[in-house]
Scaffold this motif. Sequence first.
Motif, PDB file in Angstrom:
ATOM      1  N   TYR A  87       0.828  -1.212   0.000  1.00 12.38           N
ATOM      2  CA  TYR A  87       0.000   0.000   0.000  1.00 12.38           C
ATOM      3  C   TYR A  87       0.859   1.258   0.000  1.00 12.38           C
ATOM      4  O   TYR A  87       0.484   2.272  -0.595  1.00 12.38           O
ATOM      5  CB  TYR A  87      -0.991  -0.016   1.172  1.00 12.38           C
ATOM      6  N   VAL A  88       2.003   1.214   0.643  1.00 13.68           N
ATOM      7  CA  VAL A  88       2.940   2.345   0.587  1.00 13.68           C
ATOM      8  C   VAL A  88       3.395   2.544  -0.856  1.00 13.68           C
ATOM      9  O   VAL A  88       3.438   3.676  -1.353  1.00 13.68           O
ATOM     10  CB  VAL A  88       4.144   2.123   1.526  1.00 13.68           C
ATOM     11  N   CYS A  89       3.691   1.456  -1.543  1.00 16.26           N
ATOM     12  CA  CYS A  89       4.100   1.537  -2.954  1.00 16.26           C
ATOM     13  C   CYS A  89       2.998   2.142  -3.813  1.00 16.26           C
ATOM     14  O   CYS A  89       3.263   2.965  -4.695  1.00 16.26           O
ATOM     15  CB  CYS A  89       4.462   0.155  -3.474  1.00 16.26           C
ATOM     16  N   HIS A  90       1.762   1.731  -3.564  1.00 19.72           N
ATOM     17  CA  HIS A  90       0.636   2.276  -4.334  1.00 19.72           C
ATOM     18  C   HIS A  90       0.512   3.785  -4.133  1.00 19.72           C
ATOM     19  O   HIS A  90       0.362   4.538  -5.096  1.00 19.72           O
ATOM     20  CB  HIS A  90      -0.669   1.590  -3.957  1.00 19.72           C
ATOM     21  N   VAL A  91       0.572   4.226  -2.899  1.00 20.96           N
ATOM     22  CA  VAL A  91       0.473   5.668  -2.628  1.00 20.96           C
ATOM     23  C   VAL A  91       1.623   6.399  -3.308  1.00 20.96           C
ATOM     24  O   VAL A  91       1.424   7.451  -3.917  1.00 20.96           O
ATOM     25  CB  VAL A  91       0.422   5.941  -1.105  1.00 20.96           C
ATOM     26  N   THR A  92       2.811   5.834  -3.245  1.00 20.15           N
ATOM     27  CA  THR A  92       3.975   6.425  -3.902  1.00 20.15           C
ATOM     28  C   THR A  92       3.729   6.596  -5.393  1.00 20.15           C
ATOM     29  O   THR A  92       3.935   7.685  -5.949  1.00 20.15           O
ATOM     30  CB  THR A  92       5.215   5.537  -3.667  1.00 20.15           C
ATOM     31  N   ASP A  93       3.309   5.532  -6.052  1.00 20.19           N
ATOM     32  CA  ASP A  93       3.096   5.600  -7.500  1.00 20.19           C
ATOM     33  C   ASP A  93       1.965   6.544  -7.863  1.00 20.19           C
ATOM     34  O   ASP A  93       2.031   7.260  -8.871  1.00 20.19           O
ATOM     35  CB  ASP A  93       2.828   4.207  -8.062  1.00 20.19           C
ATOM     36  N   VAL A 138      -7.044  17.491  -7.483  1.00 14.80           N
ATOM     37  CA  VAL A 138      -5.976  16.489  -7.412  1.00 14.80           C
ATOM     38  C   VAL A 138      -5.396  16.447  -6.003  1.00 14.80           C
ATOM     39  O   VAL A 138      -5.202  15.367  -5.428  1.00 14.80           O
ATOM     40  CB  VAL A 138      -4.878  16.773  -8.460  1.00 14.80           C
ATOM     41  N   ALA A 139      -5.138  17.617  -5.419  1.00 13.70           N
ATOM     42  CA  ALA A 139      -4.575  17.667  -4.069  1.00 13.70           C
ATOM     43  C   ALA A 139      -5.506  16.967  -3.084  1.00 13.70           C
ATOM     44  O   ALA A 139      -5.065  16.130  -2.286  1.00 13.70           O
ATOM     45  CB  ALA A 139      -4.335  19.117  -3.649  1.00 13.70           C
ATOM     46  N   ARG A 140      -6.777  17.279  -3.135  1.00 15.86           N
ATOM     47  CA  ARG A 140      -7.734  16.658  -2.210  1.00 15.86           C
ATOM     48  C   ARG A 140      -7.873  15.153  -2.453  1.00 15.86           C
ATOM     49  O   ARG A 140      -7.912  14.366  -1.509  1.00 15.86           O
ATOM     50  CB  ARG A 140      -9.101  17.333  -2.336  1.00 15.86           C
ATOM     51  N   ASN A 141      -7.985  14.766  -3.729  1.00 12.62           N
ATOM     52  CA  ASN A 141      -8.138  13.350  -4.053  1.00 12.62           C
ATOM     53  C   ASN A 141      -6.930  12.543  -3.587  1.00 12.62           C
ATOM     54  O   ASN A 141      -7.075  11.456  -3.025  1.00 12.62           O
ATOM     55  CB  ASN A 141      -8.337  13.152  -5.559  1.00 12.62           C
ATOM     56  N   ASN A 142      -5.738  13.066  -3.838  1.00 12.54           N
ATOM     57  CA  ASN A 142      -4.523  12.353  -3.434  1.00 12.54           C
ATOM     58  C   ASN A 142      -4.389  12.296  -1.923  1.00 12.54           C
ATOM     59  O   ASN A 142      -3.948  11.279  -1.370  1.00 12.54           O
ATOM     60  CB  ASN A 142      -3.286  12.985  -4.060  1.00 12.54           C
ATOM     61  N   ALA A 143      -4.767  13.351  -1.236  1.00 10.55           N
ATOM     62  CA  ALA A 143      -4.739  13.344   0.234  1.00 10.55           C
ATOM     63  C   ALA A 143      -5.718  12.296   0.765  1.00 10.55           C
ATOM     64  O   ALA A 143      -5.392  11.530   1.678  1.00 10.55           O
ATOM     65  CB  ALA A 143      -5.073  14.725   0.782  1.00 10.55           C
ATOM     66  N   HIS A 144      -6.906  12.254   0.186  1.00 11.09           N
ATOM     67  CA  HIS A 144      -7.891  11.258   0.597  1.00 11.09           C
ATOM     68  C   HIS A 144      -7.351   9.847   0.372  1.00 11.09           C
ATOM     69  O   HIS A 144      -7.465   8.975   1.241  1.00 11.09           O
ATOM     70  CB  HIS A 144      -9.205  11.444  -0.161  1.00 11.09           C
ATOM     71  N   ASP A 145      -6.770   9.610  -0.797  1.00  8.76           N
ATOM     72  CA  ASP A 145      -6.220   8.301  -1.132  1.00  8.76           C
ATOM     73  C   ASP A 145      -5.153   7.894  -0.112  1.00  8.76           C
ATOM     74  O   ASP A 145      -5.180   6.787   0.420  1.00  8.76           O
ATOM     75  CB  ASP A 145      -5.622   8.338  -2.543  1.00  8.76           C
ATOM     76  N   GLY A 146      -4.228   8.793   0.174  1.00  2.28           N
ATOM     77  CA  GLY A 146      -3.172   8.484   1.138  1.00  2.28           C
ATOM     78  C   GLY A 146      -3.722   8.190   2.518  1.00  2.28           C
ATOM     79  O   GLY A 146      -3.331   7.214   3.167  1.00  2.28           O
ATOM     80  N   HIS A 147      -4.652   9.025   2.970  1.00  2.00           N
ATOM     81  CA  HIS A 147      -5.273   8.837   4.286  1.00  2.00           C
ATOM     82  C   HIS A 147      -5.993   7.490   4.348  1.00  2.00           C
ATOM     83  O   HIS A 147      -5.862   6.738   5.319  1.00  2.00           O
ATOM     84  CB  HIS A 147      -6.236   9.991   4.570  1.00  2.00           C
ATOM     85  N   HIS A 148      -6.738   7.189   3.306  1.00  2.00           N
ATOM     86  CA  HIS A 148      -7.486   5.935   3.252  1.00  2.00           C
ATOM     87  C   HIS A 148      -6.539   4.733   3.304  1.00  2.00           C
ATOM     88  O   HIS A 148      -6.822   3.728   3.967  1.00  2.00           O
ATOM     89  CB  HIS A 148      -8.341   5.883   1.990  1.00  2.00           C
ATOM     90  N   HIS A 149      -5.402   4.825   2.617  1.00  2.00           N
ATOM     91  CA  HIS A 149      -4.494   3.684   2.571  1.00  2.00           C
ATOM     92  C   HIS A 149      -3.697   3.525   3.861  1.00  2.00           C
ATOM     93  O   HIS A 149      -3.266   2.406   4.170  1.00  2.00           O
ATOM     94  CB  HIS A 149      -3.626   3.735   1.326  1.00  2.00           C
ATOM     95  N   VAL A 150      -3.527   4.576   4.631  1.00  2.00           N
ATOM     96  CA  VAL A 150      -2.990   4.398   5.988  1.00  2.00           C
ATOM     97  C   VAL A 150      -3.967   3.516   6.759  1.00  2.00           C
ATOM     98  O   VAL A 150      -3.562   2.586   7.470  1.00  2.00           O
ATOM     99  CB  VAL A 150      -2.763   5.749   6.705  1.00  2.00           C
ATOM    100  N   TRP A 151      -5.252   3.790   6.610  1.00  2.53           N
ATOM    101  CA  TRP A 151      -6.277   2.977   7.259  1.00  2.53           C
ATOM    102  C   TRP A 151      -6.196   1.525   6.780  1.00  2.53           C
ATOM    103  O   TRP A 151      -6.332   0.589   7.582  1.00  2.53           O
ATOM    104  CB  TRP A 151      -7.661   3.568   6.988  1.00  2.53           C
ATOM    105  N   ASP A 152      -5.977   1.287   5.467  1.00  2.00           N
ATOM    106  CA  ASP A 152      -5.835  -0.075   4.959  1.00  2.00           C
ATOM    107  C   ASP A 152      -4.673  -0.792   5.638  1.00  2.00           C
ATOM    108  O   ASP A 152      -4.790  -1.959   6.015  1.00  2.00           O
ATOM    109  CB  ASP A 152      -5.610  -0.081   3.442  1.00  2.00           C
ATOM    110  N   VAL A 153      -3.547  -0.101   5.784  1.00  2.00           N
ATOM    111  CA  VAL A 153      -2.382  -0.708   6.442  1.00  2.00           C
ATOM    112  C   VAL A 153      -2.713  -1.022   7.900  1.00  2.00           C
ATOM    113  O   VAL A 153      -2.389  -2.102   8.397  1.00  2.00           O
ATOM    114  CB  VAL A 153      -1.140   0.194   6.318  1.00  2.00           C
ATOM    115  N   GLU A 154      -3.381  -0.112   8.575  1.00  2.00           N
ATOM    116  CA  GLU A 154      -3.782  -0.382   9.963  1.00  2.00           C
ATOM    117  C   GLU A 154      -4.698  -1.602  10.029  1.00  2.00           C
ATOM    118  O   GLU A 154      -4.573  -2.436  10.937  1.00  2.00           O
ATOM    119  CB  GLU A 154      -4.474   0.844  10.568  1.00  2.00           C
TER     120      GLU A 154
END
Length: 163
Positions: free
Chosen positions: A40-46, A126-142
């Motif tokens: 998931y870190v890789c996905h957020v990075t890409d 884009v800024a909001r969408n990417n922030a949402h995506d990153g925040h959501h994927h922190v939740w996925d990792v948790e």
Amino acid sequence: MTPLAAVELVRGLPGRFGGVLAGWSGFERHPELGWTSAGYVCHVTDNLRNWAERLAGARLAGVVEVPGYDPDLVAQGRRYNEIAPAAALWSLGHAVEVWVAEVTAALAAGVVLRHATRGAQRAEDVARNNAHDGHHHVWDVERILRHAGRTGTWAAENSTNRE
């Protein structure tokens, strides 16, 4: 969320992911999710790199038409689940630096992309969408780590690091 708040949220993602993954291998899995915790870190990075590149193309060259992409194909091509977690976090840090610089420049320039399926995407979108995506994927990792903590022997041996 304001665009600047979104930028700050993304700026904090390396620390958030690093903190969540501290004490874990990064190779933990959840049966309902396709990627490892580090995947998931890789996905957020890409995703951040992809959007920074698209904004740069519009700002620097006037190329505003952007296609969609399949993140599962990217994950398969890069073999997310085999990437060393420390390297994934390192890469995220670099991607965030570039993304913050480009989104900030695109916001100032008033960049608007035309996405193949999403339509008009202003830099602030884009800024909001990417922030949402990153925040959501922190939740996925948790979520992955909670599952691993309930099912893994590593977690039983190291239970002081969990919830």
